[in-house]
Design an enzyme around this catalytic site. Structure first.
Site, PDB file in Angstrom:
ATOM      1  N   THR A 122       0.803  -1.025  -0.003  1.00 11.52           N
ATOM      2  CA  THR A 122       0.075  -0.084  -0.015  1.00 11.52           C
ATOM      3  C   THR A 122       0.816   1.216  -0.019  1.00 11.52           C
ATOM      4  O   THR A 122       0.658   2.109  -0.745  1.00 11.52           O
ATOM      5  CB  THR A 122      -0.832   0.027   1.173  1.00 11.52           C
ATOM      6  OG1 THR A 122      -1.499  -1.086   1.252  1.00 11.52           O
ATOM      7  CG2 THR A 122      -1.971   1.056   1.194  1.00 11.52           C
ATOM      8  N   LYS A 178       4.672   3.765  18.959  1.00 14.75           N
ATOM      9  CA  LYS A 178       4.964   5.246  18.367  1.00 14.75           C
ATOM     10  C   LYS A 178       5.143   5.848  19.530  1.00 14.75           C
ATOM     11  O   LYS A 178       6.054   6.838  19.396  1.00 14.75           O
ATOM     12  CB  LYS A 178       3.663   5.605  17.531  1.00 14.75           C
ATOM     13  CG  LYS A 178       3.459   4.745  16.379  1.00 14.75           C
ATOM     14  CD  LYS A 178       2.065   5.139  15.770  1.00 14.75           C
ATOM     15  CE  LYS A 178       1.859   4.410  14.469  1.00 14.75           C
ATOM     16  NZ  LYS A 178       0.330   4.200  14.226  1.00 14.75           N
ATOM     17  N   GLY A 192       1.375   8.761  10.818  1.00 15.93           N
ATOM     18  CA  GLY A 192       1.183   9.011   9.358  1.00 15.93           C
ATOM     19  C   GLY A 192       1.557  10.444   8.696  1.00 15.93           C
ATOM     20  O   GLY A 192       2.521  11.030   8.902  1.00 15.93           O
ATOM     21  N   LYS A 214       7.584   1.596  12.667  1.00  9.56           N
ATOM     22  CA  LYS A 214       7.545   1.701  13.749  1.00  9.56           C
ATOM     23  C   LYS A 214       8.075   0.782  14.587  1.00  9.56           C
ATOM     24  O   LYS A 214       8.806   0.900  15.745  1.00  9.56           O
ATOM     25  CB  LYS A 214       6.318   2.412  14.326  1.00  9.56           C
ATOM     26  CG  LYS A 214       5.127   1.443  13.815  1.00  9.56           C
ATOM     27  CD  LYS A 214       4.138   2.380  12.899  1.00  9.56           C
ATOM     28  CE  LYS A 214       3.228   1.248  12.231  1.00  9.56           C
ATOM     29  NZ  LYS A 214       2.744   1.888  11.304  1.00  9.56           N
TER      30      LYS A 214
END
Lengths: 445, 445
Positions: free
Chosen positions: A20, A212, A141, A112
């Site tokens: 993706t 994260k 993002g 991450k």
């Protein structure tokens, strides 16, 4: 690296992984090339993408000659300046990243889990090779949180960074809140929309957001926190009881990463759990797949950033901003930022910090108990709670007609993890308590 | 500049102006020096601040030897690397800025009026001298919006940038909304709190926010828009009628900067006016002195940044982040960003753009009319409105008991400025309309 620091007309990019995000990067670099190339003053050439299956059908069409199933054909190609590691995982990704860095290439990553696990090794490898590792896309993002933290708010020391870092769980909680449906019902929908990672535990048990949080904590405080040193709880246990009661209290339930530092004691706390948060906070209105990060600095006060936390396009935006930063480096444009390779800076920062374990969390709490609907039960429950030293702030009771059971919902005043976990244990031992009590923290930034 | 691009242990800073922001910068550079210097790898020396009155009492104590009333003693000091222009205004500030740049110094500025008026000349002077001009603090205070626009979201073309860029007017609107008090009442309070600039028109008539909109429009689209090419309206005319009716419609009234670009026609529209905005938008919850900027990019989607837009500390945070960027430049650390000196980049960007004047604005509208409370008036008013081609969406009427007057509040469907201004003219000509009709736009991002 030195020889690259001259003006350069063509910057050559290789991709590891063409899923993706990889396809998104390709698409947007192609689609935007004139504007972006003009901005950067170079030609960007997408040399090659390494895929696991050459025959797979893809949304983005790429000439067969530009695909390879040998990732080393990217990492070892001396003509490639920038490698984008977009394969995920922590094994092959680590090997390829270290190899690319050793060859002096700049590596851009959205991984991450890899940074959380091997960041220290990777940053040190980049430093040794005199190159750079960029990872804006790894957290939140499309929100440029890493640049904001390291550059835009460089004047600050951060007493609190908190936020919503996982879009999938936020999507599920938002729909549970809006539609009154159960967690399993919404989860099925989220799965069919492709919102849930293959390893569902990453989204549902909080691990993705925890990764994260670890990265943000390192950037702000110079300390690598291990996942096992953190409280990490996901959203699986949340029911409509919790959501409805939160609403009564003027709150929503959000899966929050919390990185707090007390500068008087230098204690750092990093945790990830669902929490009630007042609707008066803007963060409570960060819904659906959006991410939000709130940073409280000693100079700037509180700044909030909200944006798409995942998905092809938002992640591509972050990867491309890293590519742009890499291009400036390669062109030798002197310009500002703090590199993760400045190990000394972070080591010095981290040396000041004492990590506070989960036991040090102080919070108000929300408790849900399923009990037998019998006289005296409520008295026994409240007696246990107060004997353990927990002070009840609010209580409500729902009788489950015909089942002979009731659900008790409590909130407490400020307490701590030790007291609350002792309370849960004592409650569990009561014969009238039918299930393991469920607990949420109430977050008050 | 070249000779400075070696590693350097001491970076010397001079300040022009030592008011609120100047003292804040001094205080935070002193207060944070160990952490910041460690991060930057240099010693920062505050050489000298130029003030207008040496005897004035100041919050921040500075040795008399470090103050001067001769700004040229800062600008012409060959030992000073970075000049922070914090005096405001556009005359002396322009002279000093150009002189400092010509001498090869890096200039850091919070002066939106100066950039709005003379940005083109200043950027070109910086380019000619091979130095740099930084101005993060000029827009949205502590929010790193310029860095986000130029670096973090560099992959994007922005179809819409909008937001709240003036803290004072947002404070006034927020209190009007919460307390139901009139504009003059709250204004008095805001004045006594020192929230209103000496030149009140900057805050109340929208000019301060308009300056900032011009800067953002240039950075995003490469076109310097002149204030006289823009629609600029402030908040003076807003009454409780407007706020209450907005609330009924599920909206709040915010003073919004709107920079929109249609990429199919390449038309750019830049405007500044109060508008109704749905409470469903996070922007509507950006209250008090906070600023908010929403950026919609073709890759990243929509990103929102919220933070303190003004005040000593927030502005200092932005000035210090620019100083940090300047330090990296001076150290010759190659790192990323696009400089305003890349004139070609912006010239090329701007060449693509067609500026759409205020007459091109399309919007739904809100109208307030004070009329004689007599039979037939409403019919005459609605007749005029529909004859002019404006389609009414909602209407409400408030009778002012005893005064023989009524206030009519309308919203319309989507229309445009030409139609609405013709309508206002016709309405004004009606004998039963007692005051100039009041108009707000309804913003739907």
């Amino acid at each position: 690296m030195e020889q690259k620091k001259q003006s350069k007309q063509v910057i050559r990019i290789g991709l590891l992984g063409f899923g993706t995000v990889g396809q998104g990067v390709w698409k947007h670099l192609q689609g935007n090339d004139s504007a972006l190339e003009r901005r950067l003053g170079v030609k960007l050439e997408l040399v090659r993408a390494a895929v696991s299956d050459l025959k797979k059908k893809r949304e983005v069409r790429v000439p067969a000659s530009r695909l390879t199933d040998d990732p080393y054909a990217v990492v070892d190609d001396p003509s490639i300046d920038i490698v984008c590691e977009l394969i995920g995982g922590t094994k092959l990704a680590r090997t390829l990243t270290l190899r690319a860095l050793k060859a002096g290439k700049i590596v851009v990553s959205a991984n991450k889990a890899l940074i959380c696990k091997h960041g220290e090794e990777i940053f040190s490898a980049a430093r040794r090779a005199g190159t750079h590792y960029f990872f804006e896309a790894s957290v939140a993002g499309g929100i440029p949180i890493i640049k904001t933290l390291r550059e835009g708010l460089v004047a600050n020391r951060f007493s609190l960074i908190y936020g919503i870092l996982n879009g999938t769980s936020n999507y599920i909680l938002t729909r549970m809140e809006r539609e009154g449906l159960s967690f399993p019902d919404i989860l099925d929908d989220a799965r069919s929309l492709g919102y849930v990672e293959a390893d569902e535990s990453l989204d549902l048990d909080g691990w993705d957001a925890a990764h994260k949080a670890v990265i943000l904590a390192y950037l702000a405080h110079g300390r690598w926190v291990k996942l096992k040193e953190m409280l990490v709880e996901g959203i699986r246990g949340i029911t409509q009881y919790d959501i409805a009661y939160a609403r009564e209290l003027g709150c929503k339930i959000k899966l929050l990463a919390v990185i707090s530092r007390d500068f008087s004691t230098n204690c750092l706390s990093v945790r990830l759990h669902p929490a009630l948060i007042s609707k008066r906070e803007l963060m409570a209105s960060v819904d659906e797949v959006y991410n939000g990060v709130s940073l409280t600095g000693d100079v700037v006060g509180t700044t909030l950033l909200v944006g798409r936390g995942a998905g092809q396009d938002a992640t591509s935006s972050a990867v491309i901003s890293d590519i742009a930063d890499a291009v400036y480096l390669l062109k030798g444009v002197p310009a500002p930022f703090i590199c993760e390779e400045d190990e000394d800076v972070y080591a010095a920062l981290g040396a000041e910090v004492e990590l506070a374990g989960p036991e040090a969390i102080r919070s108000a709490y929300y408790l849900r108990l399923r009990v037998k609907d019998q006289p005296g039960v409520l008295a026994r429950v409240t007696d246990v709670i107060s004997r353990e030293g927990l002070s009840i702030a609010t209580m409500t009771q729902h009788q489950e007609a015909g089942e002979g059971t009731a659900t008790l919902l409590f909130t407490t005043h400020q307490s701590n993890e030790k007291v609350v976990s002792a309370t849960l244990k004592s409650l569990k031992r009561l014969g009238s308590v039918l299930e393991t009590p469920f607990l949420l923290r109430i977050f008050n930034p």
